[in-house]
Design an enzyme around this catalytic site. Sequence first.
Site, PDB file in Angstrom:
ATOM      1  N   ASP A  58       1.004  -1.125   0.093  1.00 22.03           N
ATOM      2  CA  ASP A  58      -0.064   0.073  -0.062  1.00 22.03           C
ATOM      3  C   ASP A  58       1.072   1.364   0.050  1.00 22.03           C
ATOM      4  O   ASP A  58       2.065   1.234   0.722  1.00 22.03           O
ATOM      5  CB  ASP A  58      -1.006   0.039   1.289  1.00 22.03           C
ATOM      6  CG  ASP A  58      -1.996   1.010   1.280  1.00 22.03           C
ATOM      7  OD1 ASP A  58      -1.585   2.308   0.994  1.00 22.03           O
ATOM      8  OD2 ASP A  58      -3.006   0.531   1.462  1.00 22.03           O
ATOM      9  N   SER A 124      -6.669  14.187 -13.786  1.00 24.76           N
ATOM     10  CA  SER A 124      -7.977  14.063 -14.384  1.00 24.76           C
ATOM     11  C   SER A 124      -8.374  15.274 -14.819  1.00 24.76           C
ATOM     12  O   SER A 124      -8.286  16.274 -14.313  1.00 24.76           O
ATOM     13  CB  SER A 124      -8.893  13.240 -13.412  1.00 24.76           C
ATOM     14  OG  SER A 124     -10.345  13.298 -13.987  1.00 24.76           O
ATOM     15  N   TYR A 148     -13.539  13.502  -5.055  1.00 20.04           N
ATOM     16  CA  TYR A 148     -12.373  12.968  -5.776  1.00 20.04           C
ATOM     17  C   TYR A 148     -11.526  13.974  -6.788  1.00 20.04           C
ATOM     18  O   TYR A 148     -10.079  13.859  -6.575  1.00 20.04           O
ATOM     19  CB  TYR A 148     -13.077  11.804  -6.979  1.00 20.04           C
ATOM     20  CG  TYR A 148     -12.327  11.437  -7.889  1.00 20.04           C
ATOM     21  CD1 TYR A 148     -11.023  10.677  -7.708  1.00 20.04           C
ATOM     22  CD2 TYR A 148     -12.471  12.000  -9.238  1.00 20.04           C
ATOM     23  CE1 TYR A 148     -10.374  10.297  -8.886  1.00 20.04           C
ATOM     24  CE2 TYR A 148     -11.720  11.624 -10.378  1.00 20.04           C
ATOM     25  CZ  TYR A 148     -10.531  10.860 -10.101  1.00 20.04           C
ATOM     26  OH  TYR A 148      -9.820  10.262 -11.231  1.00 20.04           O
ATOM     27  N   LYS A 152      -7.475  15.205  -6.376  1.00 17.53           N
ATOM     28  CA  LYS A 152      -6.479  15.245  -7.807  1.00 17.53           C
ATOM     29  C   LYS A 152      -5.966  16.497  -7.604  1.00 17.53           C
ATOM     30  O   LYS A 152      -4.740  16.735  -8.034  1.00 17.53           O
ATOM     31  CB  LYS A 152      -7.179  14.807  -8.886  1.00 17.53           C
ATOM     32  CG  LYS A 152      -7.682  13.406  -9.129  1.00 17.53           C
ATOM     33  CD  LYS A 152      -6.111  12.481  -9.390  1.00 17.53           C
ATOM     34  CE  LYS A 152      -6.601  10.875  -9.428  1.00 17.53           C
ATOM     35  NZ  LYS A 152      -5.261  10.085  -9.584  1.00 17.53           N
ATOM     36  N   PHE A 177      -8.795  12.704 -19.876  1.00 13.57           N
ATOM     37  CA  PHE A 177     -10.277  12.825 -20.265  1.00 13.57           C
ATOM     38  C   PHE A 177     -11.012  11.380 -20.025  1.00 13.57           C
ATOM     39  O   PHE A 177     -10.908  10.985 -18.788  1.00 13.57           O
ATOM     40  CB  PHE A 177     -10.505  13.418 -21.594  1.00 13.57           C
ATOM     41  CG  PHE A 177     -10.120  15.098 -21.384  1.00 13.57           C
ATOM     42  CD1 PHE A 177      -8.952  15.597 -20.978  1.00 13.57           C
ATOM     43  CD2 PHE A 177     -11.372  16.076 -21.479  1.00 13.57           C
ATOM     44  CE1 PHE A 177      -8.712  16.725 -20.784  1.00 13.57           C
ATOM     45  CE2 PHE A 177     -10.990  17.263 -21.247  1.00 13.57           C
ATOM     46  CZ  PHE A 177      -9.913  17.813 -20.888  1.00 13.57           C
ATOM     47  N   ASN A 178     -11.751  10.973 -20.723  1.00 10.16           N
ATOM     48  CA  ASN A 178     -12.273   9.717 -20.585  1.00 10.16           C
ATOM     49  C   ASN A 178     -11.709   8.421 -21.091  1.00 10.16           C
ATOM     50  O   ASN A 178     -12.102   8.021 -22.275  1.00 10.16           O
ATOM     51  CB  ASN A 178     -13.843   9.856 -20.884  1.00 10.16           C
ATOM     52  CG  ASN A 178     -14.645  10.829 -20.037  1.00 10.16           C
ATOM     53  OD1 ASN A 178     -14.358  12.211 -19.997  1.00 10.16           O
ATOM     54  ND2 ASN A 178     -15.799  10.536 -19.428  1.00 10.16           N
ATOM     55  N   LEU A 199     -19.844   5.055 -18.132  1.00  8.75           N
ATOM     56  CA  LEU A 199     -20.627   4.510 -19.378  1.00  8.75           C
ATOM     57  C   LEU A 199     -20.153   3.470 -19.919  1.00  8.75           C
ATOM     58  O   LEU A 199     -20.753   2.445 -20.212  1.00  8.75           O
ATOM     59  CB  LEU A 199     -20.657   5.807 -20.307  1.00  8.75           C
ATOM     60  CG  LEU A 199     -21.297   5.504 -21.643  1.00  8.75           C
ATOM     61  CD1 LEU A 199     -22.710   5.198 -21.564  1.00  8.75           C
ATOM     62  CD2 LEU A 199     -20.998   6.557 -22.567  1.00  8.75           C
TER      63      LEU A 199
HETATM   64  C1  UD1 Z   1     -16.525  10.389 -14.703  1.00  6.98           C
HETATM   65  C2  UD1 Z   1     -15.995  11.269 -13.357  1.00  6.98           C
HETATM   66  C3  UD1 Z   1     -14.759  11.577 -13.698  1.00  6.98           C
HETATM   67  C4  UD1 Z   1     -13.795  10.658 -13.848  1.00  6.98           C
HETATM   68  C5  UD1 Z   1     -13.967   9.863 -14.932  1.00  6.98           C
HETATM   69  C6  UD1 Z   1     -13.202   8.807 -15.360  1.00  6.98           C
HETATM   70  C7  UD1 Z   1     -18.222  12.120 -12.746  1.00  6.98           C
HETATM   71  C8  UD1 Z   1     -19.157  13.414 -12.394  1.00  6.98           C
HETATM   72  N1  UD1 Z   1     -17.130  12.186 -13.355  1.00  6.98           N
HETATM   73  O1  UD1 Z   1     -16.303  11.246 -15.748  1.00  6.98           O
HETATM   74  O2  UD1 Z   1     -14.349  12.610 -12.592  1.00  6.98           O
HETATM   75  O3  UD1 Z   1     -12.484  11.085 -14.082  1.00  6.98           O
HETATM   76  O4  UD1 Z   1     -15.404   9.284 -14.963  1.00  6.98           O
HETATM   77  O5  UD1 Z   1     -13.400   8.050 -16.403  1.00  6.98           O
HETATM   78  O6  UD1 Z   1     -18.690  10.958 -12.431  1.00  6.98           O
HETATM   79  N2  UD1 Z   1     -23.752   8.023 -18.582  1.00  6.98           N
HETATM   80  C9  UD1 Z   1     -24.947   7.518 -18.722  1.00  6.98           C
HETATM   81  N3  UD1 Z   1     -25.345   6.296 -18.301  1.00  6.98           N
HETATM   82  C10 UD1 Z   1     -24.317   5.781 -17.517  1.00  6.98           C
HETATM   83  C11 UD1 Z   1     -23.015   6.053 -17.241  1.00  6.98           C
HETATM   84  C12 UD1 Z   1     -22.794   7.260 -17.826  1.00  6.98           C
HETATM   85  O7  UD1 Z   1     -25.526   8.114 -19.506  1.00  6.98           O
HETATM   86  O8  UD1 Z   1     -24.704   4.486 -16.884  1.00  6.98           O
HETATM   87  C13 UD1 Z   1     -23.255   9.101 -19.228  1.00  6.98           C
HETATM   88  C14 UD1 Z   1     -23.016  10.465 -18.216  1.00  6.98           C
HETATM   89  O9  UD1 Z   1     -23.996  11.325 -18.056  1.00  6.98           O
HETATM   90  C15 UD1 Z   1     -21.851  11.076 -19.304  1.00  6.98           C
HETATM   91  C16 UD1 Z   1     -21.380  10.236 -19.986  1.00  6.98           C
HETATM   92  O10 UD1 Z   1     -22.067   9.232 -20.080  1.00  6.98           O
HETATM   93  O11 UD1 Z   1     -22.569  12.189 -20.059  1.00  6.98           O
HETATM   94  C17 UD1 Z   1     -19.740   9.700 -19.497  1.00  6.98           C
HETATM   95  O12 UD1 Z   1     -19.929   9.358 -17.995  1.00  6.98           O
HETATM   96  P1  UD1 Z   1     -18.679   8.507 -17.289  1.00  6.98           P
HETATM   97  O13 UD1 Z   1     -18.420   7.580 -18.029  1.00  6.98           O
HETATM   98  O14 UD1 Z   1     -19.478   8.418 -15.858  1.00  6.98           O
HETATM   99  O15 UD1 Z   1     -17.551   9.595 -17.344  1.00  6.98           O
HETATM  100  P2  UD1 Z   1     -17.618  11.355 -16.734  1.00  6.98           P
HETATM  101  O16 UD1 Z   1     -18.893  11.415 -15.891  1.00  6.98           O
HETATM  102  O17 UD1 Z   1     -17.261  12.038 -17.863  1.00  6.98           O
END
Ligand code: UD1
Length: 341
Positions: A58, A124, A148, A152, A177-178, A199
């Site tokens: 850890d 991030s 979170y 960061k 980004f994502n 997502l």
């Molecule tokens: C999220 C985190 C961000 C982190 C990143 C890591 C939040 C608010 N932000 O980003 O801090 O660095 O993940 O990858 O959680 N969505 C759906 N359905 C789902 C999941 C997501 O519609 O079940 C949509 C969300 O509303 C968004 C997009 O998909 O518009 C992406 O979401 P997500 O993958 O969770 O990423 P972020 O929210 O951008």
Amino acid sequence: MKVLVTGGAGYIGSHTLVELLGQGHEALVVDSFSNSSPAALDRVRELSNGWLEHEECDIRDSTRLAQVAVRFRPDAVIHFAGLKSVGESTRRATDYYDVNVAGTVSLLRAMEASGCGKIIFSSSATVYGEPEYLPSDEAHRIGPTNVYGQTKAMAEQLLTDWARAEPARGAILLRYFNPVGAHASGRMGEDPRGVPENLMPFLAQVATGRREALRIWGDDYPTPDGTGIRDYIHVTDLARAHVAALARFATLEGADAYNIGTGQGISVREMLQAFERVVGRPLPHEIHPRRPGDVAEMRADPAKANRELGWQAEYDVDDMVKSLWAWQSANPWGYGAPPES
Ligand code: UD1
């Protein structure tokens, strides 16, 4: 170079190891396996022939971490280890500051003990909070809106001050980004524990039948199709950005931040459609209200990384989705075994 990699068994860490070893670097991984599996490192070894060792540790165990660092004498550190769930960070604020901030202090102490002054940090785009302009460049104000993101941003500040304290030190802050997708072999990918918040892993589990339907969080955003837009980046492109960043230490003074994204915005609906094309059938989905804390659009200006790191994203949405599906369909339970029924 000899690179100490914290959190190397995680999603981004494991993909970065394959790229590092492929370029002839040597890596020692430090991982607590609290949210990852040693099996990921077996897959890294399967995909590369380079020198790779690991220690279960850890990062908050400063004595042990310093011993490991002093023995290995790294030329550079890549620091992935951390807690990363936005939702959980509100409920477990103390743990998030402990691991993400105090853990980084512990790592810096270990680096000082071993004489290593170079660090690449897994940051991030969440440090920007609500975007003031798009695409966001590195000069965008820092204003995280969740715990979170705060951890960061604090770790970034800590690393910046640490790097400025001695001329031989340097810190590179990579603002992801994502990150999505999986290794081209289909042998490595994201393996979230519990119900995925993000997502792409959720969508992949809908496609394998492990989850019933994708919940689209809001279709009333001011975007062309009403769903949220993000800058998705292939994990292999992201991994390569770390390898490219190692060369930046030659000229770096103090700390510098880089956006790691493609600059392209993709909506939730567009992602869903891309996934449906790859699996060849419609995927169940439902429209739900907006998720608190989400923004309509996030998009990187990656020009600085393109220019100064000589790095550029190469993979497109189809590559992201195809590689994710290759991984998920071959490993529906990730690195683990299916639950007993
Ligand atoms: C999220 C985190 C961000 C982190 C990143 C890591 C939040 C608010 N932000 O980003 O801090 O660095 O993940 O990858 O959680 N969505 C759906 N359905 C789902 C999941 C997501 O519609 O079940 C949509 C969300 O509303 C968004 C997009 O998909 O518009 C992406 O979401 P997500 O993958 O969770 O990423 P972020 O929210 O951008």
